[in-house]
Design a protein around this motif. Structure first.
Motif, mmCIF file in Angstrom:
data_model
loop_
_atom_site.group_PDB
_atom_site.id
_atom_site.type_symbol
_atom_site.label_atom_id
_atom_site.label_comp_id
_atom_site.label_asym_id
_atom_site.label_seq_id
_atom_site.Cartn_x
_atom_site.Cartn_y
_atom_site.Cartn_z
ATOM 1 N N UNK A 176 7.044 1.410 7.233
ATOM 2 C CA UNK A 176 8.881 2.168 7.759
ATOM 3 C C UNK A 176 9.654 2.619 6.893
ATOM 4 N N UNK A 177 10.014 1.298 6.261
ATOM 5 C CA UNK A 177 10.670 1.374 4.982
ATOM 6 C C UNK A 177 10.762 2.409 4.171
ATOM 7 N N UNK A 178 9.613 2.329 4.021
ATOM 8 C CA UNK A 178 9.376 2.479 2.438
ATOM 9 C C UNK A 178 9.322 3.777 3.092
ATOM 10 N N UNK A 220 0.371 8.665 12.643
ATOM 11 C CA UNK A 220 1.764 9.394 12.176
ATOM 12 C C UNK A 220 2.284 10.550 11.045
ATOM 13 N N UNK A 221 0.807 10.682 10.353
ATOM 14 C CA UNK A 221 0.360 11.569 8.770
ATOM 15 C C UNK A 221 0.060 13.402 9.804
ATOM 16 N N UNK A 222 -0.120 13.190 11.353
ATOM 17 C CA UNK A 222 -0.365 14.502 11.938
ATOM 18 C C UNK A 222 0.982 14.945 12.259
ATOM 19 N N UNK A 223 2.128 13.472 12.437
ATOM 20 C CA UNK A 223 3.046 13.947 13.116
ATOM 21 C C UNK A 223 4.031 14.537 12.271
ATOM 22 N N UNK A 227 7.358 8.046 9.478
ATOM 23 C CA UNK A 227 7.956 6.176 8.674
ATOM 24 C C UNK A 227 8.276 6.254 10.047
ATOM 25 N N UNK A 228 9.018 7.248 10.872
ATOM 26 C CA UNK A 228 9.369 6.913 12.447
ATOM 27 C C UNK A 228 8.429 6.471 13.641
ATOM 28 N N UNK A 271 1.224 -1.128 -0.294
ATOM 29 C CA UNK A 271 0.362 -0.293 0.036
ATOM 30 C C UNK A 271 0.368 1.542 0.418
ATOM 31 N N UNK A 272 1.155 1.381 1.072
ATOM 32 C CA UNK A 272 2.690 2.582 0.837
ATOM 33 C C UNK A 272 3.587 2.715 -0.088
#
Length: 204
Positions: A60-62, A105-108, A90-91, A5-6
């Motif tokens: 995360x790697x992507x 994650x998007x917010x970060x 990713x982090x 997906x990513x």
């Protein structure tokens, strides 16, 4: 949301940026350096090559690979800014990735851009598209909707946010040097950010 997906998201973003490259450059010609579309297209092309050379094993790697490549390969401010979004996401991702986890994650990622660029909504930057998208994702999680509807909502919010930059006076970046002359032009960073969020909806 798995690794495929990513990867598909980033590749769709690359496709949309390629399709809109000239439009993004025209937007940038009005209030910037006239290279946003060209630079971003080159950067995402390099990201796709990085995926081909070393396929990521995890979401995360992507994101980390995409972020690092954009920082290295895209000129101007947009490389570090977009790279920071993807790297911070990713982090922040937990595995497996849920919609709620993605939204956090998007917010970060948005917060990372705001800190790096010292920007806030209303400054006529990419944040004007990303912040509404982030808020809409969080709202979708609270509403309990599925990923497809959530990303469609986010894409609409990002597009509306980008268009809302047209009447704004730029307060950050090169466009801010133009003062009142920056009014009446859509911010190119907000426009390309909306494309990247639109890619999410398309893949979903």
């Amino acid at each position: 949301m798995d690794t495929r997906f990513f990867v598909a998201w980033i590749e769709e973003a690359a496709r949309l940026v390629r399709l809109q490259r000239e439009h993004l450059t025209e937007l940038d010609a009005a209030i910037g350096d006239a290279d946003h579309g060209t630079n971003l297209d080159r950067g995402f092309t390099e990201v796709r090559q990085a995926f081909a050379d070393q396929p990521p094993d995890t979401p995360a790697q992507a994101l980390l690979s995409a972020g690092a490549t954009l920082i290295r390969r895209v000129g101007g401010a947009s490389g570090p800014l977009y790279g920071s979004v993807f790297r911070q996401m990713g982090r922040s991702l937990d595995d497996p990735v849920t919609l709620a986890g993605f939204a956090v994650a998007f917010e970060t990622g948005v917060v990372a851009v705001e800190r790096l660029g010292k920007t806030a909504p209303g400054d006529k930057t990419m944040v004007d598209a990303l912040a509404p998208a982030s808020r809409e994702l969080a709202r979708a999680v609270r509403d309990g909707v599925g990923a497809r509807e959530a990303f469609e909502r986010a894409a609409r919010a990002a597009e509306q946010g980008a268009r809302a930059t047209i009447p704004l006076r730029a307060r950050k970046g090169r466009a801010s040097y133009l003062g009142e002359r920056s009014i009446g032009h859509e911010d190119p960073g907000a426009a390309s950010s909306a494309l990247i969020v639109a890619a999410l909806a398309a893949v979903a």
